[in-house]
Structure formats: C-alpha cells, structure tokens
Design a protein around this motif. Sequence first.
Motif, PDB file in Angstrom:
ATOM      1  N   UNK A  43       0.844  -1.190   0.000  1.00 43.79           N
ATOM      2  CA  UNK A  43       0.000   0.000   0.000  1.00 43.79           C
ATOM      3  C   UNK A  43       0.879   1.239   0.000  1.00 43.79           C
ATOM      4  N   UNK A  44       0.300   2.342  -0.448  1.00 42.56           N
ATOM      5  CA  UNK A  44       1.034   3.603  -0.444  1.00 42.56           C
ATOM      6  C   UNK A  44       0.136   4.711   0.082  1.00 42.56           C
ATOM      7  N   UNK A  54      -4.116   0.599  -2.265  1.00 37.59           N
ATOM      8  CA  UNK A  54      -3.284  -0.482  -2.792  1.00 37.59           C
ATOM      9  C   UNK A  54      -2.431   0.006  -3.959  1.00 37.59           C
ATOM     10  N   UNK A  55      -1.192  -0.457  -4.008  1.00 36.51           N
ATOM     11  CA  UNK A  55      -0.310  -0.136  -5.135  1.00 36.51           C
ATOM     12  C   UNK A  55      -0.526  -1.182  -6.226  1.00 36.51           C
ATOM     13  N   UNK A  56      -0.191  -0.831  -7.452  1.00 37.08           N
ATOM     14  CA  UNK A  56      -0.270  -1.767  -8.574  1.00 37.08           C
ATOM     15  C   UNK A  56       0.944  -2.680  -8.501  1.00 37.08           C
ATOM     16  N   UNK A  57       0.911  -3.589  -7.539  1.00 36.67           N
ATOM     17  CA  UNK A  57       2.044  -4.458  -7.241  1.00 36.67           C
ATOM     18  C   UNK A  57       1.634  -5.894  -7.503  1.00 36.67           C
ATOM     19  N   UNK A  58       2.325  -6.564  -8.419  1.00 35.43           N
ATOM     20  CA  UNK A  58       1.974  -7.931  -8.773  1.00 35.43           C
ATOM     21  C   UNK A  58       2.775  -8.969  -8.026  1.00 35.43           C
ATOM     22  N   UNK A  71      14.948   8.467  -5.106  1.00 37.14           N
ATOM     23  CA  UNK A  71      13.523   8.220  -5.005  1.00 37.14           C
ATOM     24  C   UNK A  71      13.029   6.942  -5.646  1.00 37.14           C
ATOM     25  N   UNK A  72      13.897   6.158  -6.256  1.00 30.21           N
ATOM     26  CA  UNK A  72      13.492   4.864  -6.790  1.00 30.21           C
ATOM     27  C   UNK A  72      13.226   3.930  -5.614  1.00 30.21           C
ATOM     28  N   UNK A  73      12.098   3.214  -5.679  1.00 34.70           N
ATOM     29  CA  UNK A  73      11.711   2.303  -4.602  1.00 34.70           C
ATOM     30  C   UNK A  73      11.972   0.863  -5.020  1.00 34.70           C
ATOM     31  N   UNK A  88       6.100   4.462  -6.343  1.00 40.30           N
ATOM     32  CA  UNK A  88       5.364   3.297  -5.889  1.00 40.30           C
ATOM     33  C   UNK A  88       4.011   3.096  -6.534  1.00 40.30           C
ATOM     34  N   UNK A  89       3.722   3.837  -7.594  1.00 42.98           N
ATOM     35  CA  UNK A  89       2.444   3.670  -8.287  1.00 42.98           C
ATOM     36  C   UNK A  89       2.441   2.352  -9.061  1.00 42.98           C
ATOM     37  N   UNK A  90       3.501   2.103  -9.851  1.00 43.95           N
ATOM     38  CA  UNK A  90       3.614   0.851 -10.598  1.00 43.95           C
ATOM     39  C   UNK A  90       4.959   0.202 -10.286  1.00 43.95           C
ATOM     40  N   UNK A  91       5.033  -1.115 -10.481  1.00 41.26           N
ATOM     41  CA  UNK A  91       6.212  -1.899 -10.108  1.00 41.26           C
ATOM     42  C   UNK A  91       6.608  -2.842 -11.238  1.00 41.26           C
TER      43      UNK A  91
END
Length: 173
Positions: A43-44, A54-58, A71-73, A88-91
């Motif tokens: 989550x972000x 929820x983040x768009x995390x697969x 700032x890269x996560x 952290x929006x997309x991964x």
Amino acid sequence: QITWEAVDLGGGALRDVLASPTRAGLVLAGGDPASFFFGDRLHRSTDAGETWTPAAFGGGAVEELEFDCAGTAYAAAQDGLWRSVDDGVTWTRLFFGPVGASSFVSAVAVDPSDVQQVWAGLDAPSGAAPSLLRSTDGGATWTNVTQPGGVGNRCVRIALDPLTPGIVVALFD
C-alpha cells in the motif's frame, strides 16, 4: 513531546514501512498477502499515512522496502525483487539472470553513494545456492557475491556504510 496516532491498515502481518527521501508525505507499507490489507501486499500513502491505497504491485509477500536517494523504490518479495520509478504507483520485477538464484528476496539495499549499486539478499534453502547478489547497473545484471562455502541459508538484512563506500554488512540466519 511525541504524539502518536494509530492507523488501521486492516490488520495482519506488516513487515516494513518506509518514507520517501524525495517526496514529502509518500509512505509505502508492505506485508503478507494472506492476512494483510485484506489480500493486498503493498500500500502507499501520499499524505504521510493518513490514508492508504493499494499499489499496482503484482508481487508476493513483501519482506523489505528500500528507497534510493533519488527516489526509486525497491521491494524485496517472496517472488523476486521489484522496482518502482514512479513513487510506488507501478512496479516492475527485476530479473536475476542465470545465477541460479532463488526468487525469494528477503533483503534489499542500495548504496547511498552509488544508486546503480543494488544488493539483494536471498532465501537459499539448500545452503549451496547464491544468497547474496549485487548489481552495479541498477538491477539490469547481477553477480553472485555469496561468501565461498556459504554462511547461511538466508540473507535477512544488508547494511551499507554511508560514510565508507565499499563497507557492506550482511546478516544471515
């Protein structure tokens, strides 16, 4: 005086929470999908933890989160190492290549003096498989830097000395 306020994230196994070094108010929180956030793994928050989405995390369960100074996560997860370049929006899942590495990433660290140098600690059940990898190109390619003969089955934390480049401490269990 410190004032604390409880934030309800749905219960479960929160494993890591981290604030962005480059964007005020951005916080990431990750955990176990079996019980955390009603199935969501990451989550972000963009308002310093007041609200969460929820983040768009697969990826699988998140073990550890890391930001580099730009700032890269990064998210160390049970199914690989993931990177986000948009707060952290997309991964995107990083590929370890043919180093025989486990896909269970238990730790991640980024060199504070060189954001291209990324370290990944792995869960290596056999004890003979790589358990520590390093990338010098931001995660495009990886090298096995596990101590010869192995020191443990799982690298659980990695620390890089911010004042002395080249000093790396890895914790194994």
